[in-house]
Every structure is written in structure tokens, then in C-alpha cells.
Design an enzyme around this catalytic site. Structure first.
Site, PDB file in Angstrom:
ATOM      1  CB  SER A 211      -0.942  -0.002   1.210  1.00 41.65           C
ATOM      2  OG  SER A 211      -1.884  -1.038   1.074  1.00 41.65           O
ATOM      3  CG  LEU A 212       5.463   3.022  -0.393  1.00 41.52           C
ATOM      4  CD1 LEU A 212       5.558   3.590   1.012  1.00 41.52           C
ATOM      5  CD2 LEU A 212       6.804   2.495  -0.830  1.00 41.52           C
TER       6      LEU A 212
END
Length: 111
Positions: free
Chosen positions: A66-67
Site C-alpha cells: 500500500s505504499l
């Protein structure tokens, strides 16, 4: 940035990445920096997979999970702040009529 300065930055980033790996803080990591469309730094250190000893290389695929969400949100807000993007601009990827805008996009809770 001159070639000498670029080489200095590359060397400093290489040393920093090695320090992170040697300290055990990271098993492997990669940094790429472009300025004006030109690469300034392309560095990696450590292992892509410690179980088989495969080294991390510039072409190693890395799961970022999810960066990208936080990066994308920061980018959108920065562009909007500079007047380069409007929050009501529709995404050209999904089409003009059904595309979400930054204002009506689904909200996701983060922890």
C-alpha cells in the site's frame, strides 16, 4: 547537477544503503532518483531473497503493497496546491463520465 556532484550523491547513497543492510535494519533496499527526467541515483543493496541468497539488483521487482496510496495522495495534493490539478478533474484512465474525482473518490480508513 554536474557529473562530479552526481557521482558524489551516488556514492553517498550507496554507502548509506550498505550501512542499513550491514546494521540489520534492512535485508535489501533500492533507491532511484531522477531529476529533470534524468537519473541521478540508481542504487541497491542487500538481498532480494535471503532464503536463496539472491542479491537485490536494479531490475528486481519489489512488492510495495500500500505504499503507493500515500505517495499518490501526496502527489495529488502537491499538484493541486500548485494549481496544476483540480480536485474535480476526472481521471482520463476510466473515462470522462464514470471517472472518480479526488472529491468523490471512495474514502478508505487508514490505521
Amino acid at each position: 547537477m554536474s557529473d562530479g556532484a552526481g557521482a558524489d550523491v551516488q556514492a553517498r547513497v550507496d554507502a548509506l544503503l550498505e550501512e542499513f543492510v550491514e546494521s540489520g535494519a534492512e535485508s535489501g533496499l533500492q533507491v532511484a532518483v531522477h531529476r529533470g527526467g534524468e537519473p541521478v541515483v540508481d542504487a541497491c543493496a542487500g538481498m532480494a531473497d535471503a532464503s536463496d541468497g539472491r542479491p537485490l539488483r536494479p531490475d528486481t521487482l519489489i512488492h510495495s503493497f500500500s505504499l503507493g496510496k500515500g505517495f499518490t495522495a501526496t502527489l495529488v495534493h502537491g499538484l493541486a496546491e500548485r494549481g496544476l490539478l483540480d480536485y474535480d478533474t476526472r481521471s482520463p484512465i476510466t473515462g470522462p463520465s464514470s471517472a472518480p474525482t479526488a472529491r468523490n473518490a471512495p474514502r478508505y480508513a487508514t490505521r
